[in-house]
Design an enzyme around this catalytic site. Structure first.
Site, mmCIF file in Angstrom:
data_model
loop_
_atom_site.group_PDB
_atom_site.id
_atom_site.type_symbol
_atom_site.label_atom_id
_atom_site.label_comp_id
_atom_site.label_asym_id
_atom_site.label_seq_id
_atom_site.Cartn_x
_atom_site.Cartn_y
_atom_site.Cartn_z
ATOM 1 N N CYS A 38 17.721 78.563 35.150
ATOM 2 C CA CYS A 38 19.033 79.075 34.730
ATOM 3 C C CYS A 38 18.899 79.802 33.395
ATOM 4 O O CYS A 38 18.497 79.197 32.404
ATOM 5 C CB CYS A 38 20.037 77.932 34.585
ATOM 6 S SG CYS A 38 20.500 77.210 36.153
ATOM 7 N N CYS B 221 23.026 76.172 41.509
ATOM 8 C CA CYS B 221 22.169 75.029 41.818
ATOM 9 C C CYS B 221 20.881 75.591 42.419
ATOM 10 O O CYS B 221 20.726 76.805 42.551
ATOM 11 C CB CYS B 221 22.859 74.014 42.731
ATOM 12 S SG CYS B 221 23.243 74.579 44.388
ATOM 13 N N CYS C 71 19.749 73.282 38.311
ATOM 14 C CA CYS C 71 18.855 74.408 38.598
ATOM 15 C C CYS C 71 17.674 74.441 37.641
ATOM 16 O O CYS C 71 16.822 75.319 37.738
ATOM 17 C CB CYS C 71 19.600 75.735 38.605
ATOM 18 S SG CYS C 71 20.315 76.226 37.036
#
Length: 136
Positions: A89, A11, A85
């Site tokens: 990511c 996250c 995120c």
């Protein structure tokens, strides 16, 4: 996937959702799964409301520290679970990805974090049942 699968929870701040998910996975899967968590912009400490919510169910995450997402960690993980995120990511071919839409516990009190904690528990149980049948 290796004999001992690895799961990376990601996250933004690695202070709430991903820390609770990692705590649940360690609790439910024991040493049958390698547990990792990271954030695209990690906070300095784990969210106190997340710590308290997990403590209420007997899981201690006080020793966890938000960690910056490393390319190598993501690349070497079997399952990558993202929790908001965004574009930070990385995506690797052949990896199993799950994107869990979860409310961000940042700035919320423990009463507001409990339902998020419980939602994460249910998702982690499902994940464990798939990765380590008979364990969840």
């Amino acid at each position: 996937m290796s004999e001992k699968p690895s799961v990376l929870f990601v996250c933004v701040h690695n202070a709430g959702r991903s820390q609770m998910a990692a705590g649940w996975l360690r609790h439910l899967a024991g040493d049958a799964v390698e547990v990792r968590s990271a954030g695209s912009a990690p906070a300095e400490t784990v969210n106190p409301a997340a710590v308290e919510a997990m403590r209420e169910v007997g899981i201690d995450i006080t020793d966890q520290t938000p960690t910056l997402l490393a390319y190598e960690t993501a690349q070497s993980s079997d399952v990558i679970v993202t929790m908001g995120c965004g574009d930070a990511c990385p995506v690797f071919p052949g990896k199993r990805y799950e994107d869990w839409k979860l409310e961000d516990p940042a700035g919320k009190g423990v009463e507001a974090v409990r339902p998020i904690r419980d939602d994460i528990r249910d998702r982690v149980r499902q994940l464990v049942s798939e990765l380590v049948p008979g364990r969840a």
